[in-house]
Design an enzyme around this catalytic site. Structure first.
Site, PDB file in Angstrom:
ATOM      1  N   HIS A  74       0.805  -1.085  -0.048  1.00 36.15           N
ATOM      2  CA  HIS A  74      -0.045  -0.018  -0.084  1.00 36.15           C
ATOM      3  C   HIS A  74       1.004   1.272  -0.081  1.00 36.15           C
ATOM      4  O   HIS A  74       2.006   1.117   0.001  1.00 36.15           O
ATOM      5  CB  HIS A  74      -0.982  -0.076   1.168  1.00 36.15           C
ATOM      6  CG  HIS A  74      -0.492  -0.124   2.539  1.00 36.15           C
ATOM      7  ND1 HIS A  74       0.247   1.091   3.094  1.00 36.15           N
ATOM      8  CD2 HIS A  74      -0.471  -1.035   3.450  1.00 36.15           C
ATOM      9  CE1 HIS A  74       0.537   0.841   4.421  1.00 36.15           C
ATOM     10  NE2 HIS A  74       0.399  -0.362   4.644  1.00 36.15           N
ATOM     11  N   HIS A  95       4.112   1.581   2.014  1.00 33.63           N
ATOM     12  CA  HIS A  95       5.302   0.673   1.451  1.00 33.63           C
ATOM     13  C   HIS A  95       5.936   1.637   0.071  1.00 33.63           C
ATOM     14  O   HIS A  95       7.142   1.535   0.184  1.00 33.63           O
ATOM     15  CB  HIS A  95       4.987  -0.642   1.210  1.00 33.63           C
ATOM     16  CG  HIS A  95       4.264  -1.547   2.470  1.00 33.63           C
ATOM     17  ND1 HIS A  95       3.040  -1.934   1.952  1.00 33.63           N
ATOM     18  CD2 HIS A  95       4.573  -1.929   3.308  1.00 33.63           C
ATOM     19  CE1 HIS A  95       2.578  -2.547   3.171  1.00 33.63           C
ATOM     20  NE2 HIS A  95       3.674  -2.538   3.946  1.00 33.63           N
ATOM     21  N   CYS A  99       1.898 -10.572  20.192  1.00 35.25           N
ATOM     22  CA  CYS A  99       1.154 -10.380  19.218  1.00 35.25           C
ATOM     23  C   CYS A  99       1.610 -10.709  17.857  1.00 35.25           C
ATOM     24  O   CYS A  99       2.570 -10.562  17.397  1.00 35.25           O
ATOM     25  CB  CYS A  99       1.342  -8.497  19.069  1.00 35.25           C
ATOM     26  SG  CYS A  99       0.572  -7.967  17.518  1.00 35.25           S
ATOM     27  N   CYS A 129       2.671  -8.134  15.069  1.00 32.20           N
ATOM     28  CA  CYS A 129       4.048  -7.456  15.252  1.00 32.20           C
ATOM     29  C   CYS A 129       4.777  -8.522  15.237  1.00 32.20           C
ATOM     30  O   CYS A 129       6.262  -8.302  15.214  1.00 32.20           O
ATOM     31  CB  CYS A 129       4.112  -6.697  16.326  1.00 32.20           C
ATOM     32  SG  CYS A 129       2.836  -5.355  16.545  1.00 32.20           S
ATOM     33  N   CYS A 132      -2.138  -4.460  21.923  1.00 32.05           N
ATOM     34  CA  CYS A 132      -1.150  -4.155  21.053  1.00 32.05           C
ATOM     35  C   CYS A 132      -1.209  -2.766  20.548  1.00 32.05           C
ATOM     36  O   CYS A 132      -2.442  -2.210  20.008  1.00 32.05           O
ATOM     37  CB  CYS A 132      -1.002  -5.076  19.683  1.00 32.05           C
ATOM     38  SG  CYS A 132       0.222  -4.449  18.577  1.00 32.05           S
ATOM     39  N   HIS A 147      -1.685  -2.654  16.516  1.00 27.16           N
ATOM     40  CA  HIS A 147      -2.663  -3.301  15.768  1.00 27.16           C
ATOM     41  C   HIS A 147      -4.065  -3.113  16.519  1.00 27.16           C
ATOM     42  O   HIS A 147      -5.096  -3.675  16.245  1.00 27.16           O
ATOM     43  CB  HIS A 147      -2.314  -4.827  15.779  1.00 27.16           C
ATOM     44  CG  HIS A 147      -1.335  -4.925  14.536  1.00 27.16           C
ATOM     45  ND1 HIS A 147       0.158  -4.975  15.112  1.00 27.16           N
ATOM     46  CD2 HIS A 147      -1.282  -5.124  13.239  1.00 27.16           C
ATOM     47  CE1 HIS A 147       0.985  -5.195  14.240  1.00 27.16           C
ATOM     48  NE2 HIS A 147       0.190  -5.185  12.869  1.00 27.16           N
ATOM     49  N   LYS A 169      -3.280   5.518  11.338  1.00 25.81           N
ATOM     50  CA  LYS A 169      -2.037   4.851  10.612  1.00 25.81           C
ATOM     51  C   LYS A 169      -2.757   4.137   9.547  1.00 25.81           C
ATOM     52  O   LYS A 169      -3.693   3.286   9.608  1.00 25.81           O
ATOM     53  CB  LYS A 169      -1.335   4.390  11.382  1.00 25.81           C
ATOM     54  CG  LYS A 169      -0.193   3.719  10.715  1.00 25.81           C
ATOM     55  CD  LYS A 169       0.670   2.786  11.331  1.00 25.81           C
ATOM     56  CE  LYS A 169       1.912   2.096  10.278  1.00 25.81           C
ATOM     57  NZ  LYS A 169       2.226   0.767  10.881  1.00 25.81           N
ATOM     58  N   LYS A 210      -2.466  -2.375   6.590  1.00 26.02           N
ATOM     59  CA  LYS A 210      -3.278  -3.424   6.271  1.00 26.02           C
ATOM     60  C   LYS A 210      -4.146  -3.915   7.177  1.00 26.02           C
ATOM     61  O   LYS A 210      -5.263  -4.121   6.753  1.00 26.02           O
ATOM     62  CB  LYS A 210      -2.377  -4.594   5.804  1.00 26.02           C
ATOM     63  CG  LYS A 210      -1.262  -4.196   4.723  1.00 26.02           C
ATOM     64  CD  LYS A 210      -0.366  -5.336   4.728  1.00 26.02           C
ATOM     65  CE  LYS A 210       0.978  -5.142   5.618  1.00 26.02           C
ATOM     66  NZ  LYS A 210       2.191  -5.856   5.156  1.00 26.02           N
TER      67      LYS A 210
HETATM   68  O1  ME8 Z   1       7.593  -4.250   9.642  1.00 26.81           O
HETATM   69  N1  ME8 Z   1       3.092   5.268   6.641  1.00 26.81           N
HETATM   70  O2  ME8 Z   1       7.275  -5.247   7.251  1.00 26.81           O
HETATM   71  P1  ME8 Z   1       5.738  -4.492   6.956  1.00 26.81           P
HETATM   72  C1  ME8 Z   1       4.536   5.106   6.307  1.00 26.81           C
HETATM   73  N2  ME8 Z   1       8.885  -7.199   7.674  1.00 26.81           N
HETATM   74  N3  ME8 Z   1       5.256   3.850   5.958  1.00 26.81           N
HETATM   75  C2  ME8 Z   1       4.423   2.783   6.211  1.00 26.81           C
HETATM   76  C3  ME8 Z   1       3.203   2.591   6.547  1.00 26.81           C
HETATM   77  C4  ME8 Z   1       2.492   4.015   6.712  1.00 26.81           C
HETATM   78  N4  ME8 Z   1       1.231   3.974   7.120  1.00 26.81           N
HETATM   79  N5  ME8 Z   1       2.646   1.334   6.999  1.00 26.81           N
HETATM   80  C5  ME8 Z   1       3.876   0.464   6.270  1.00 26.81           C
HETATM   81  C6  ME8 Z   1       7.839  -5.140   8.595  1.00 26.81           C
HETATM   82  N6  ME8 Z   1       4.654   1.523   6.107  1.00 26.81           N
HETATM   83  C7  ME8 Z   1       8.884  -5.824   8.710  1.00 26.81           C
HETATM   84  C8  ME8 Z   1      10.298  -5.256   8.423  1.00 26.81           C
HETATM   85  S1  ME8 Z   1      12.795  -5.181   8.170  1.00 26.81           S
HETATM   86  C9  ME8 Z   1      14.074  -6.007   8.431  1.00 26.81           C
HETATM   87  C10 ME8 Z   1      11.411  -6.097   8.266  1.00 26.81           C
HETATM   88  C11 ME8 Z   1       6.143   1.162   5.647  1.00 26.81           C
HETATM   89  O3  ME8 Z   1       5.179  -5.021   5.537  1.00 26.81           O
HETATM   90  C12 ME8 Z   1       7.364   1.577   6.655  1.00 26.81           C
HETATM   91  O4  ME8 Z   1       8.535   1.489   5.790  1.00 26.81           O
HETATM   92  O5  ME8 Z   1       4.912  -4.266   8.227  1.00 26.81           O
HETATM   93  C13 ME8 Z   1       7.337   0.523   7.688  1.00 26.81           C
HETATM   94  O6  ME8 Z   1       8.411   0.651   8.337  1.00 26.81           O
HETATM   95  C14 ME8 Z   1       7.189  -0.640   6.837  1.00 26.81           C
HETATM   96  O7  ME8 Z   1       6.534  -0.233   5.759  1.00 26.81           O
HETATM   97  C15 ME8 Z   1       6.536  -1.839   7.414  1.00 26.81           C
HETATM   98  O8  ME8 Z   1       6.105  -3.040   6.599  1.00 26.81           O
END
Ligand code: ME8
Length: 664
Positions: free
Chosen positions: A17, A20, A125, A128, A142, A145, A294, A297
């Site tokens: 989304h 990301h 959680c 997380c 949490c 979430h 925020k 997903k």
């Molecule tokens: O945490 N606003 O993956 P994830 C801005 N797999 N950036 C956002 C966002 C938002 N509302 N939502 C997501 C994970 N992001 C782990 C990471 S790294 C070794 C492992 C972006 O799919 C932002 O970069 O939940 C956030 O840190 C990341 O997606 C979390 O992605």
């Protein structure tokens, strides 16, 4: 210098989304900036594919984890090129090489005596993939979430993280920019100083979870997904075993604040234990919010980046994301704000500059660049401003202050529009002052080439088009920045320019988008509304009919006939017209609407019409607007115009109509 940058590796339990996309777009911008700045660059992104929640998501789709992650990972990998993101390496935590690296890392930490076996109970959680302490939960939920964690008790392996906390504290003190912006370093420091940090549970028993990497020293367990995931940053560049690792490590990371703790606390202590150097910078951004929550997903309030890119064009979408969010703070995503930015910054400021200069060059110079004549102080002032603005831009981009960096570039863009107004090339052309005309156009073109190049990290396609339209020989490539910043040289005479430019068509407001825009930290309304006094919308200037938008969906705001009836649009005959004595872009007209007096209306059409040719013509105008003063003269309405191929055209009638005739 070698510049290695990473994004988080994203969980594949749902589609990508806007959040990301933002991180990955910012990473692409940073990579492009560092490339221009002369660095050898490597950008890494990828997908995080192990752990409970991936298994659960696969089950929900009735799929085996492996086929599920293959499909989902592909969705992330395929999205990036469609948003004009150039990724150098894409890692999946299910890659064989990654698994080998993780096992080597675990063994190293184990050999260092930093892993022990113990009993543990905690609030887990699944979203997380981590345990929470009582203190960290909010009302038992949490905080990420807003779900109730499960209490889990089991025997597991632990990493002696607490052993390295005093070292970490000292490291953060010695490297004040290791985490930026500063507020996140403070936050990380507060975590270390709180005394709440314990050793890290790094395993999951296979009785509960098999979808993970086996511990090399106990095959009854798999590795905790976060311990596995963080190692991607070095496994992707060949650790252990040299190669790119030796060249590019230490690199820097880009993440949002949700995963500050694993990156600021777990990862550096893991690296220290394995005897490896710590990253150079951890760059932390805020959240994109959707209606003040925020975007995530699990909360289901996500914006699709692809839709936005398709509707408004990737360049405009990327510009908006970088300009609207102050790196580090939260921002609300609103399509209204996106449209306002496109119209104000891109259509009115940048697009208009290119279009007017190239159109004038076509009309006055046959689109061939003339030589530069004597530079007057007002010309060298532009050269000085260009230098200052480029230096500020570069410094701010280096410090991940993209919004401010773009603003400093727009100081130059706006100054070039003002310079065009005040130097009035059309008047120089009319007066036959060819030499001076050449110099003014030269100054504009030299500065515009610099603007185009500096736009490249954020708007790669538009910047390339701008450079093409300028017939430029400058290519956005490694080290180009230094060359472009070094001087304000004559633009090569004889260069052929494009006859016009339509880079950023004006956009209409979206149908229904109540989401307020601005910085969720409270600084709202940062985005400027289209400036009526500059050009375009607003009374007295011309509200253009928007040209058909190839990328848009043609949506308009629905109104009722009652709404339409509120508009007093009438036909009138222009009785007198002349240039506004104080504003080059405005014409002053006296128009007869059959009211027994003439109305004075100002309009921003001076570049498109010779006032003499207007007298006697019938035009449409909106009359029931409050009178508005523009450069000392009052406008009592607004003539209607449409933007055509060759410039702005007046709306008129196809046969005589009595003055005052109502448009209905
Ligand atoms: O945490 N606003 O993956 P994830 C801005 N797999 N950036 C956002 C966002 C938002 N509302 N939502 C997501 C994970 N992001 C782990 C990471 S790294 C070794 C492992 C972006 O799919 C932002 O970069 O939940 C956030 O840190 C990341 O997606 C979390 O992605």
């Amino acid at each position: 210098m070698n510049y290695f940058l990473t994004t988080p590796i994203y969980y594949v339990n749902a589609n990508p989304h806007l959040g990301h996309a933002y991180s990955t777009i910012v990473a692409d911008v940073m990579r492009r900036f560092h490339l221009l700045d002369g660095d050898e660059c490597l950008l890494l992104t990828g997908t995080d594919e192990h752990g409970d929640k991936i298994v659960k998501a696969a089950e929900a789709r009735g799929m085996l984890p492996k086929s599920f992650v293959d499909e989902m990972s592909g969705r992330f990998r395929d999205l990036w090129p469609t948003l004009d993101i150039s990724v150098d390496r894409f890692i999946r935590t299910t890659d064989k090489n990654h698994k080998r690296s993780v096992q080597a890392f675990l063994q190293k930490v184990h050999d260092a005596g930093d892993i022990y076996f113990g009993e543990f109970g905690g609030h887990y959680c699944f979203g997380c993939e981590r345990f929470y302490t009582e203190k960290e939960l909010e009302n038992g939920l949490c905080p990420q979430h807003l779900t109730r964690p499960e209490y889990i008790e089991e025997k597991n392996y632990f990493f002696r993280m607490s052993k390295y906390l005093p070292w970490l504290k000292e490291h953060m003190e010695r490297h004040p920019d290791c985490i930026r912006p500063e507020r996140y370093r403070k936050e990380a420091m507060a975590m270390v100083e709180s005394g709440d940090l314990e050793d890290l549970c790094i395993s999951r028993p296979k009785s509960r979870l098999t979808w993970g990497i086996d511990l090399p020293f106990d095959d009854g367990y798999v590795c905790y997904v976060w311990f596995d995931a963080l190692i991607n940053y070095i496994s992707a560049i060949g650790w252990p075993g040299g190669g790119e690792f030796d060249v590019f490590w230490p690199g820097e990371h880009l993440v949002a604040k949700d995963i500050l703790k694993p990156h600021a606390i777990f990862w550096p202590t893991m690296l220290k234990s394995a005897g490896l150097p710590v990253y150079r910078h951890l760059n932390v951004h805020g959240y994109w919010l959707s209606r003040d929550a925020k975007m995530s997903k699990s909360l289901g309030n996500v914006v699709s980046p692809l839709d936005m890119g398709r509707r408004y064009g990737n360049d405009a979408f990327r510009y908006f994301l970088l300009r609207e969010m102050h790196f580090g703070s939260d921002a609300n995503f609103g399509e209204d704000a996106l449209v306002q930015r496109i119209n104000a910054d891109l259509a009115n400021d940048l697009g208009n500059l290119f279009n007017r200069v190239l159109s004038m060059a076509a009309r006055f110079l046959g689109s061939v660049v003339p030589p530069r004549g004597e530079m007057l102080p007002r010309d060298t002032a532009i050269a000085d401003l260009a230098k200052e603005s480029m230096e500020n831009w570069a410094q701010l981009f280096r410090n991940v202050q993209f919004s401010q960096g773009l603003e400093s570039l727009w100081v130059l863009v706006r100054a070039l529009n003002k310079y065009t107004d005040s130097e009035a090339p059309w008047a120089l052309h009319k007066a036959g002052e060819t030499k001076r005309l050449g110099t003014v156009m030269q100054v504009l073109l030299t500065a515009m080439e610099k603007v185009a190049l500096l736009c490249w990290p954020v708007m790669p396609k538009a910047a390339t088009r701008m450079l093409e339209q300028l017939g430029s020989r400058t290519k956005p490539a490694k080290g180009t920045l230094a060359k472009v910043m070094a001087s304000f040289a004559e633009y090569p005479p004889g260069t052929t320019l494009a006859p016009s430019s339509n880079l950023f068509p004006r956009q209409e407001a979206p149908v229904a988008d109540a989401a307020p825009a601005g910085d969720a930290s409270g600084k709202k309304g940062e985005h400027a509304a289209p400036d009526a006094g500059k050009k375009g919308g607003g009374q007295g200037a011309s509200p253009h009919v928007v040209p058909p938008d190839s990328s848009g969906d043609g949506a308009t705001v629905p109104v009722t006939i009652e709404d339409f009836k509120k508009l007093d649009i009438r036909i009138g005959t222009i009785r007198a017209a002349e240039r506004h004595p104080k504003a080059d872009r405005l014409l002053r007209m006296e128009i007869d609407f059959g009211e027994g007096r003439l109305r004075q209306i100002l309009s921003g059409i001076a570049e498109h019409y010779d006032p003499k040719t207007l007298v006697g013509r019938q035009v449409c105008a909106l009359l029931n607007l409050p009178p508005r003063k523009m450069r000392d003269l009052v406008s009592e309405g607004m003539v209607l115009t449409a933007e055509g191929e060759g410039g702005v055209r007046l709306l008129t009638v196809d046969g005589p109509v009595p003055d005052g005739g109502v448009v209905a």
